[in-house]
Enzyme design. Sequence first.
Site, mmCIF file in Angstrom:
data_model
loop_
_atom_site.group_PDB
_atom_site.id
_atom_site.type_symbol
_atom_site.label_atom_id
_atom_site.label_comp_id
_atom_site.label_asym_id
_atom_site.label_seq_id
_atom_site.Cartn_x
_atom_site.Cartn_y
_atom_site.Cartn_z
ATOM 1 N N LEU A 71 -8.384 2.458 6.759
ATOM 2 C CA LEU A 71 -9.431 2.929 5.970
ATOM 3 C C LEU A 71 -10.401 2.012 5.445
ATOM 4 O O LEU A 71 -11.840 2.252 5.518
ATOM 5 C CB LEU A 71 -9.071 3.504 4.733
ATOM 6 C CG LEU A 71 -9.728 4.120 3.490
ATOM 7 C CD1 LEU A 71 -10.564 5.234 3.925
ATOM 8 C CD2 LEU A 71 -8.855 4.530 2.257
ATOM 9 N N SER A 77 -12.144 -0.458 -3.136
ATOM 10 C CA SER A 77 -11.573 0.573 -4.036
ATOM 11 C C SER A 77 -12.636 1.861 -3.848
ATOM 12 O O SER A 77 -12.093 2.981 -4.311
ATOM 13 C CB SER A 77 -11.966 0.004 -5.373
ATOM 14 O OG SER A 77 -10.784 -1.109 -5.471
ATOM 15 N N ARG A 115 2.421 4.106 -1.707
ATOM 16 C CA ARG A 115 2.828 3.230 -2.609
ATOM 17 C C ARG A 115 3.947 2.567 -3.111
ATOM 18 O O ARG A 115 4.475 1.473 -3.431
ATOM 19 C CB ARG A 115 1.871 3.522 -3.789
ATOM 20 C CG ARG A 115 0.324 3.206 -3.739
ATOM 21 C CD ARG A 115 -0.565 3.601 -4.682
ATOM 22 N NE ARG A 115 -1.916 3.601 -4.384
ATOM 23 C CZ ARG A 115 -2.820 4.628 -4.211
ATOM 24 N NH1 ARG A 115 -2.234 5.836 -4.762
ATOM 25 N NH2 ARG A 115 -3.912 4.496 -3.841
ATOM 26 N N GLU A 166 -3.296 -1.556 -1.221
ATOM 27 C CA GLU A 166 -2.919 -0.170 -1.466
ATOM 28 C C GLU A 166 -3.315 0.425 -2.722
ATOM 29 O O GLU A 166 -2.743 1.171 -3.609
ATOM 30 C CB GLU A 166 -1.242 -0.203 -1.287
ATOM 31 C CG GLU A 166 -0.899 1.041 -0.768
ATOM 32 C CD GLU A 166 -0.668 1.000 0.707
ATOM 33 O OE1 GLU A 166 -1.554 0.221 1.311
ATOM 34 O OE2 GLU A 166 0.219 1.783 1.220
#
Lengths: 261, 385
Positions: B124, B131, B242, B363
Site C-alpha cells: 500500500l 499514514s 494488527r 502497520e
Amino acid sequence: MKILVCLKQVPDTTDVKIDPQTNTLIRQGIKNITNPFDAYALEEGVRLKERYGGQVTAISMGPPQAETVLRDAIAAGADDAVLISDGAFAGADTLATAFTISCAVKMLGAYDLVICGRQTIDGDTGQVGPELAVMLGMSFIAYVSRIEEIEDNVLRVRRLLEDGYEIMETTLPAVITVVKEINVPRLPSLRGLTRAKSAVIPVMGAGELGVDKSVVGLAGSATWVTKIFSPKRSANGEILEGSIPEQLTNLINKLREASVI
Amino acid sequence: MEYFLTEQQKMIKDLARRLAEERVLPVRAELDEKEEFPRDIMKDLADADMFRVFIPEVYDGLGGGCLELCLVTEELSRVCGSVAISYASSALGTMSLIEYGTEEQKQRFLPDVASGKKLAAFALTEAQAGSDATAIKTTARRENDGYVLNGAKQFITNGGEAELYTVIVLTSPERGGRGASALMVEKDTPGFTFGKKERKMGLRASATRELVFRNCTVPAANIIGKEGAGFIVAMRLFDRSRPGVAAQAVGLAQGALEAAVDYARQRIQFDHPIISLQAVQQMLAEMAIEVEAARALVYAVARTVDSGAKKFTEESAMAKVFASETAMKVTTNAVQIFGGVGYTRDYPVEKMMRDAKITQIYEGANEALKTAIAFELRKRKARRE
C-alpha cells in the site's frame, strides 16, 4: 517404491553415567530419544518418497514405550509404523534382534529398500543393519552419505570411508546404513503430528511372528553381556605451557626421560 | 498464565517454538549481520506446515484464524523478529484473498501459499503516502481484459522475495479514496520490477523493497473485491493483521525479558548476581507485568477477530499500540540490565531493541492508531452507547 526404515529408542547418552557400584546405566532423569543415526535414515526415506513416490514404513523393536519413536516418525513423514514387542524378545543381542526384525519384514511384504542408521548410540555395534541384509537375502551397503540415483531398479550411492568415499551400485532390493552427513532431518509437521496422534500402530509379538521363543531374546542370542563398567582413569594428562618451541623442547625431554624415544 | 488454548493451538505454539530454537536461533545473528533473507528457514516453516495455519482447510490449510497466526508469529519473534515478519507478511498478503477473493482466486492462489511454495506480500505504502494512505499515486488503467499498472510502492516487506503481491492501486484516480482497488500481481509479470532494497535499523534479515510498475498488465480477473473498494479492503485487512504485529512485539519483549533474567542471574557485581539488586528486580518485575498484560490483550483481541465480530478497529489498534510500546520499553530495559555488553552485537538484546522500534511505526503508526481509537470513543459517545 516401498521403503522400510528401522528405528531404535535409546537413552539420550549425551550425559549418561554408569553407577560404579552396580555397573549399570543410571536411567534416572534420562530421556529416551530416537537413535540420532536412525533419524537420518528416516529423513532419507522420506526424501526418497518425495523424489520417487512410494511409501515409508517405520519399524522398531523394543518395549511398549518404544511406540513413541514410531509416532515421532509418522510426525516427521513416515506413512505408517509397526512395533515389534514381546517380553520374549528381551535381552536380545544383535543377532537375535536382526533375526526377529527379519521375520517381521518377511511377514510385512516386499520392500525395495531398507534403511538403518549406521549404529545406535547405546550399543554402538553397527551390526544389525548388515545382519538384517544377510537374513533377508538382500545386498548391503554401509555408511551411505548420499543417494545419487535410483534408476531401472539400480541404486547408486556414495559411501563414506575414513580416507575418502566410494561410489557403489547395487540392484534393489537392498539394505543400506546411513551416516549423519547424508541430510539434516526435518522437524515434525503439524499435519504429521495430528496424524501421529491418531495413528494405529500394530504390535507384532512372538505369536504374530510365529517364532519359537528359544530363537529370540536372550535365549536366541549368541552373546551375553557379563559386565558393564566405567574404565578407571589410570593416569592424568599434563598440559605443557609456554611458546610452541618451548613446549616442543619440553615434550622431547619428557619423552626421552620416559625412554619412549 | 492459563490462556485456555486448544490442543491444536498448543501443538502449533510448541512446534513454532521448537523451530525457532532449533533452526532460527543458531543463525539469527548471522542473518542480521549479513542482512540476508531467511530462505532456508521459510522452507523449514513450510515443511512444518506453518503456512497452512492461517489458510482454510478447503485450500489445503489447517483452518486456523488470527489467534493461531499470532501464536506462530509470537514464538518466531521471541527468537528473531525478522523471521517472524517475513512469515506474517505472507499471511497479510493472502488475507485479502481469504476475506475478499472469489472462489476461483482462492483455488488458484491459496494452495501454493499453504504449502509454502509461494510467499506473499502486501503493498500500500508509497513515498508520499504513509499514514496518509489515500495519497497513493500508483494507477491501474482498465484496458481490454486487464489493468495496466504504473507507479511505485515503497517499504514493501517480502518485496522481491514473494511471488504474490496484493497491491492497492487507483483504478479511478478522479474519485480519490473511492477510486482505489486491490489487485493480485504475480512476480515475473512483465513491467513489474523491484527497486531499492532498504538498509534498515532493525529487522535486517527481512526484505524491504520498492516495487516498480511500468505498464504492467494484470488480468482483470485478479481484482480482489469490488473496483473502488480498495481502501475499505486495506483498512479492514489491517484491522485483522494488527494483532499479528502486536504478537510480534510480544515475542520480541518475551525474548528480551528471558535474556535479561538469564543475564541478571549470572552477572556478578559487588560479590552478588545483579538480580539480587532491588533496582534490577523492580525493572524485571515491571517488564514481566507488561509482557503478560500485552499478551493477554493480544490473545483477547485475536479471539474477538476469530469470533466473527464485524468490527474490531479499536480493539485491534489497542493491541498493536500497547504491545509495541511494551516491546520498545522492555527491550530497552533489557539492554540497560545487560549494561555495556548489551550495547554490543555479541549479545542479542541490542538486535531486539532495534527490531522492536519498527513495531511502533509500521502497520499504522501508533499516533495514527491512537487517533483512530479516539475517533471511535467520540463516535460512541455521540451515539450514547
